[in-house]
Design a protein around this motif. Structure first.
Motif, short mmCIF file in Angstrom:
data_model
loop_
_atom_site.label_atom_id
_atom_site.label_comp_id
_atom_site.label_asym_id
_atom_site.label_seq_id
_atom_site.Cartn_x
_atom_site.Cartn_y
_atom_site.Cartn_z
N SER A 154 22.15 26.05 -8.96
CA SER A 154 22.71 24.78 -9.45
C SER A 154 24.11 24.53 -8.87
CB SER A 154 22.78 24.79 -10.98
OG SER A 154 23.82 25.64 -11.46
N GLU A 155 24.75 25.58 -8.38
CA GLU A 155 26.08 25.44 -7.79
C GLU A 155 26.00 25.03 -6.33
OE1 GLU A 155 30.23 25.47 -7.64
OE2 GLU A 155 28.90 25.63 -9.38
N GLU A 156 25.09 25.64 -5.59
CA GLU A 156 25.05 25.41 -4.15
C GLU A 156 23.79 24.69 -3.67
OE1 GLU A 156 27.30 28.71 -1.82
OE2 GLU A 156 25.92 29.75 -3.18
N GLY A 157 22.80 24.55 -4.56
CA GLY A 157 21.56 23.91 -4.16
C GLY A 157 20.55 24.87 -3.57
N VAL B 246 10.06 14.87 9.32
CA VAL B 246 10.37 16.28 9.06
C VAL B 246 9.07 17.06 8.98
CG1 VAL B 246 12.51 15.75 7.83
CG2 VAL B 246 10.37 15.97 6.54
N GLY B 247 9.18 18.37 9.10
CA GLY B 247 8.04 19.25 8.92
C GLY B 247 8.08 19.89 7.55
N ASN B 248 7.17 20.83 7.35
CA ASN B 248 7.15 21.54 6.07
C ASN B 248 8.44 22.31 5.85
OD1 ASN B 248 5.97 22.70 3.66
ND2 ASN B 248 5.72 24.58 4.84
N ASP B 249 8.99 22.20 4.63
CA ASP B 249 10.20 22.91 4.25
C ASP B 249 11.40 22.47 5.08
OD1 ASP B 249 11.51 24.63 2.55
OD2 ASP B 249 11.18 26.41 3.78
N GLU B 250 11.42 21.22 5.48
CA GLU B 250 12.55 20.66 6.22
C GLU B 250 13.16 19.50 5.44
OE1 GLU B 250 11.04 21.71 10.79
OE2 GLU B 250 11.23 19.62 10.15
N THR B 251 14.41 19.21 5.76
CA THR B 251 15.19 18.22 5.01
C THR B 251 15.57 17.06 5.92
OG1 THR B 251 16.09 19.98 3.61
CG2 THR B 251 17.27 17.87 3.60
N MET C 196 10.39 29.11 -6.21
CA MET C 196 11.28 28.14 -6.86
C MET C 196 12.74 28.32 -6.42
SD MET C 196 11.61 29.75 -10.72
CE MET C 196 9.86 29.99 -10.93
N TYR C 197 13.02 29.44 -5.77
CA TYR C 197 14.38 29.66 -5.30
C TYR C 197 14.47 29.34 -3.81
CZ TYR C 197 14.64 32.14 -9.73
OH TYR C 197 14.57 32.47 -11.06
N ARG C 198 15.35 28.42 -3.49
CA ARG C 198 15.54 28.03 -2.09
C ARG C 198 16.41 29.06 -1.39
NH1 ARG C 198 12.02 24.98 -0.49
NH2 ARG C 198 13.38 24.21 1.15
N ARG C 199 16.08 29.35 -0.12
CA ARG C 199 16.84 30.34 0.62
C ARG C 199 17.79 29.72 1.64
NH1 ARG C 199 15.93 35.34 0.52
NH2 ARG C 199 18.19 35.22 0.71
N ARG C 200 17.77 28.42 1.75
CA ARG C 200 18.71 27.73 2.64
C ARG C 200 19.00 26.35 2.05
NH1 ARG C 200 14.01 28.17 5.85
NH2 ARG C 200 12.91 26.21 6.23
N PRO C 201 20.08 25.70 2.52
CA PRO C 201 20.42 24.39 1.95
C PRO C 201 19.25 23.43 2.01
CG PRO C 201 22.19 25.20 3.35
CD PRO C 201 21.05 26.15 3.53
N SER C 202 19.09 22.65 0.95
CA SER C 202 17.98 21.69 0.88
C SER C 202 18.49 20.38 0.31
CB SER C 202 16.84 22.26 0.03
OG SER C 202 17.28 22.54 -1.29
N GLY C 203 17.57 19.43 0.17
CA GLY C 203 17.95 18.09 -0.23
C GLY C 203 18.19 17.93 -1.72
N ASP C 204 18.69 16.77 -2.07
CA ASP C 204 18.90 16.45 -3.48
C ASP C 204 17.58 16.38 -4.23
OD1 ASP C 204 21.65 16.26 -3.12
OD2 ASP C 204 21.57 14.11 -2.66
N GLY D 180 20.18 14.47 4.05
CA GLY D 180 20.29 15.47 3.00
C GLY D 180 19.68 15.06 1.67
N LYS D 181 18.89 14.00 1.69
CA LYS D 181 18.33 13.49 0.44
C LYS D 181 17.04 14.20 0.03
CE LYS D 181 21.02 9.86 -0.64
NZ LYS D 181 21.62 9.62 -1.96
N VAL D 182 16.12 14.37 0.97
CA VAL D 182 14.76 14.81 0.64
C VAL D 182 14.38 16.05 1.43
CG1 VAL D 182 12.31 14.21 0.76
CG2 VAL D 182 13.98 12.51 -0.04
N THR D 183 13.87 17.05 0.73
CA THR D 183 13.24 18.21 1.36
C THR D 183 11.75 18.13 1.05
OG1 THR D 183 15.18 19.63 1.17
CG2 THR D 183 13.07 20.73 1.42
N LEU D 184 10.93 18.21 2.08
CA LEU D 184 9.48 18.09 1.92
C LEU D 184 8.83 19.45 2.07
CD1 LEU D 184 6.94 16.21 1.70
CD2 LEU D 184 6.96 16.16 4.22
#
Length: 295
Positions: free
Chosen positions: A56-59, A126-131, A89-97, A135-139
């Motif tokens: 929740s701090e870094e996304g 974008v491809g799978n797991d790309e933003t 459920m845990y993202r390992r790199r920056p993702s979208g809002d 920076g709005k949407v990660t698919l």
């Protein structure tokens, strides 16, 4: 060898220790973490919500977030990493809002989920797991959301958007990117991924009316319960070669139609012979007795 040739190649040099959070963020997160840890008889049990907290701090769960969780719970960073990499459920790199997940498991896929996912990739570029670049949407494609009765399903920050089509899904992501209000089919109002992560960490959703709006199961999920209560007509499966009969609250029609008790399904009253071999009656009791005599 040119410097550029080593890009992406591990030289066996260990990573430097992860940096810490800025002092103000560290103090705030520590206070929240201690509140979470106090809920559990064993501190290690707080790891999952703490991973949501740092997300929740870094996304996403960064090396800094892993270091923080390890220090708060007296674990090694390897132990924390093992858990963070196990759960999707845990993202390992920056993702979208907004995390837009398209279910591509069996039922959603055949109902149109695969097409939705393919068209969203083209629509967003974008491809799978790309933003997206803004920076709005990660698919991403995701596995079963336990909402098969509303297939195909799209989830945005873990809120349900049921019975989607390629057109409705593209409208959803366009609205998210444009900043327009998007309402889930059921569940709480949509919020950003970071805000969702804080709620999953166990902190209350303080938005007015958000909790009350969560609601319950949708109509399709309750169909079996309504059938059990007699609120909707039931259907009794006919015997082999016959047809089923619908029964409501009224007497069956036309006159003479047997009641459900008199007209059991083929599972309750199997035919005495198999249609493929009528010369050999099916009698498990007699067959078993004959087998015992043969022994």
């Amino acid at each position: 060898m040119a410097m550029g040739a080593t890009a992406g190649v591990s030289l066996g040099i260990p990573q430097l220790p992860a940096p810490d959070f800025p002092a103000d963020a560290r103090a705030r997160l520590e206070a929240d973490a201690k509140e979470v840890i106090a809920r559990y008889p064993g501190s290690r049990s707080a790891l999952l919500p703490l991973l949501h907290l740092v997300q929740s701090e870094e996304g996403y769960v960064s090396r800094t977030g892993i270091r923080f969780c390890a220090e708060m719970l007296d674990l090694t960073t390897a132990e924390v990493t093992a858990v963070a990499t196990f759960y999707t459920m845990y993202r390992r790199r920056p993702s979208g809002d907004y995390q837009v997940g398209v279910c591509t498991n069996t039922l959603c896929a055949v109902m149109g989920g695969d097409q939705i996912f393919d068209e969203l990739k083209q629509h967003l570029g974008v491809g799978n797991d790309e933003t997206t670049e803004d920076g709005k949407v990660t698919l991403e494609h995701i596995e079963c959301n336990a909402a098969c009765d509303f297939a195909p399903v799209v989830m945005i920050n873990w809120e349900f958007f049921d019975n989607q089509t390629p057109e409705s899904a593209k409208q959803l992501v366009d609205d998210l990117i444009a900043g327009r209000e998007v309402r889930p089919t059921r569940g709480a109002p949509l919020c950003t991924y970071k805000e969702t992560a804080r709620i999953l960490a166990g902190f209350p959703d303080e938005r007015p009316g958000a909790v009350e709006a969560s609601g319950g199961a949708g109509p399709a999920s309750l169909a079996g319960l309504r059938l059990h209560k007699g609120e909707v007509p039931s259907r009794v499966v006919g015997q082999r070669g016959g047809s089923g009969t619908d029964f409501g609250d009224q007497a069956p029609t036309p006159s003479g139609t047997p009641s459900p008790a008199e007209h059991p399904s083929s599972h309750d009253a199997p035919s005495r012979t198999a249609e493929s071999d009528p010369a050999h009656p099916a009698d498990p009791v007699a067959d078993n007795a004959n087998q015992e005599e043969g022994e």
